[in-house]
Design a protein around this motif. Structure first.
Motif, PDB file in Angstrom:
ATOM      1  N   THR A  81      46.083  34.371  36.639  1.00  0.00           N
ATOM      2  CA  THR A  81      44.830  34.207  35.909  1.00  0.00           C
ATOM      3  C   THR A  81      43.851  35.338  36.249  1.00  0.00           C
ATOM      4  N   PRO A  82      44.168  36.578  35.889  1.00  0.00           N
ATOM      5  CA  PRO A  82      43.260  37.685  36.209  1.00  0.00           C
ATOM      6  C   PRO A  82      41.871  37.429  35.630  1.00  0.00           C
ATOM      7  N   THR A  83      40.859  37.487  36.481  1.00  0.00           N
ATOM      8  CA  THR A  83      39.493  37.174  36.071  1.00  0.00           C
ATOM      9  C   THR A  83      38.578  38.339  36.421  1.00  0.00           C
ATOM     10  N   LEU A  84      37.866  38.843  35.417  1.00  0.00           N
ATOM     11  CA  LEU A  84      36.912  39.916  35.623  1.00  0.00           C
ATOM     12  C   LEU A  84      35.511  39.332  35.539  1.00  0.00           C
ATOM     13  N   VAL A  85      34.736  39.481  36.593  1.00  0.00           N
ATOM     14  CA  VAL A  85      33.374  38.957  36.624  1.00  0.00           C
ATOM     15  C   VAL A  85      32.437  39.977  35.992  1.00  0.00           C
ATOM     16  N   GLY A  86      31.688  39.548  34.980  1.00  0.00           N
ATOM     17  CA  GLY A  86      30.780  40.442  34.271  1.00  0.00           C
ATOM     18  C   GLY A  86      31.393  40.926  32.974  1.00  0.00           C
ATOM     19  N   ALA A  87      30.545  41.330  32.032  1.00  0.00           N
ATOM     20  CA  ALA A  87      31.012  41.826  30.734  1.00  0.00           C
ATOM     21  C   ALA A  87      31.596  43.223  30.909  1.00  0.00           C
ATOM     22  N   PRO A  88      32.883  43.425  30.648  1.00  0.00           N
ATOM     23  CA  PRO A  88      33.492  44.744  30.875  1.00  0.00           C
ATOM     24  C   PRO A  88      33.139  45.724  29.766  1.00  0.00           C
ATOM     25  N   VAL A 147      43.870  36.695  40.987  1.00  0.00           N
ATOM     26  CA  VAL A 147      43.238  38.006  40.863  1.00  0.00           C
ATOM     27  C   VAL A 147      41.829  37.792  40.328  1.00  0.00           C
ATOM     28  N   VAL A 148      40.839  38.114  41.141  1.00  0.00           N
ATOM     29  CA  VAL A 148      39.432  37.983  40.744  1.00  0.00           C
ATOM     30  C   VAL A 148      38.731  39.289  41.112  1.00  0.00           C
ATOM     31  N   VAL A 149      38.282  40.020  40.101  1.00  0.00           N
ATOM     32  CA  VAL A 149      37.668  41.326  40.320  1.00  0.00           C
ATOM     33  C   VAL A 149      36.188  41.221  40.009  1.00  0.00           C
TER      34      VAL A 149
END
Length: 298
Positions: free
Chosen positions: A132-139, A101-103
């Motif tokens: 490994t859920p990965t969020l691109v950028g500072a949420p 999961v890469v958002v």
């Protein structure tokens, strides 16, 4: 394969704050410690004199699509593949299929956190964490949202050379429990030392300590790419012998926020020293990847 023993340096390893020697064999780190016992421990090893250089894990770039591998290696950076980001609406389907999961940046982080929480309730936390859920950028999340991400093993992947981090509290993100990773890429270039400076000097915000920033660009980036063993991108015994030898000046210990972390600059704290980011970039002397010379043409 003949073991390699490097002595006379300054080694960044969890084995010892004051290590000056490192040995690796078969592509793995097998020992780190002081110079004195090293020859007796590895009498047949190929010897390398580090001449006072600083040895640390290589920087890792997980946003590596289209990356010039040779140019990256020349700056102490190795690639680690990360799947392309996908639409928020496919998160549930991907978790159920056991896929990564890469958002991407721009997605609603609160919606992602809520979806992952619901999936953890339905399928179990480990099933979500394995993706490994990965969020691109500072949420932009409150403490509850960050805690929800941490609970499912999420990774926050920062892009300090791409995104405007002004006003961002990176200390809060790092303390949330979610793993923190960082890219060192700016377009077609990799600029690892500039990335560290950007992470540690956030305008109108709170930046990371140099040590935390380095961890985000090494072990954190490897975690974002899917590593789960906890040893990748460290010079711990049993970890892959992937490291860079840097010619640098005096090493220093600096805190992220002197007002609240003054203790961390005390030698008794055990925080390892780093190159001074206020000075010129360290000079790459050698890159080793899995125990072999890397492609470090300069």
């Amino acid at each position: 394969m003949t073991a390699t023993l490097a002595t006379g340096g300054r080694i960044l390893t969890p084995s010892s704050r004051d290590a000056t020697a490192l040995a690796h064999d078969g592509g793995l780190v097998v020992w780190a410690g002081a110079d004195a016992p090293a020859p007796a421990l590895f009498p047949d090893a190929e010897h390398v004199d580090l001449a006072g250089d600083w040895v640390a894990p290589a920087f890792v770039e997980c946003l590596s699509d289209g990356l010039d591998i040779g140019a990256a290696a020349a700056r102490g950076v190795v690639p680690a593949g990360l799947p392309a980001p996908h639409a928020t609406g496919t998160v549930a389907d991907r978790v159920r299929a056991g896929e990564r999961v890469v958002v991407d940046a721009g997605a609603d982080p609160a919606g992602v956190a809520a979806a992952l929480t619901d999936l953890a309730t339905e399928l179990g936390g480990p099933a979500v964490a394995r993706c490994t859920p990965t969020l691109v950028g500072a949420p932009d999340l409150d403490d509850a949202g960050l805690a929800a991400l941490a609970a499912v093993g999420a990774v926050i992947l920062l892009r300090p050379l791409v995104d405007d981090l002004a006003g961002t509290d990176l200390v809060r993100l790092a303390g949330s429990g979610a793993a923190l990773a960082a890219s060192v890429r700016a377009g077609d270039e990799v600029r690892p030392w500039d990335a560290l400076r950007a992470l540690t000097t956030v305008d109108r915000g709170r930046g990371l300590s140099p040590r935390a920033a380095f961890t985000a660009t090494t072990r954190g980036a490897r975690r974002a790419a899917g590593a789960r063993d906890g040893a990748a991108s460290t010079l711990a015994v049993g970890a892959p012998a992937t490291y860079v030898r840097w010619e640098t000046g005096e090493l220093v210990v600096a805190a992220a926020d002197d007002a609240v972390q003054r203790w961390s600059t005390d030698p008794r704290s055990g925080v390892p020293p780093m190159p001074d980011l206020a000075g010129p970039d360290p000079v790459l002397r050698d890159l080793v990847v899995d125990g072999h010379p890397g492609n470090a043409d300069r």
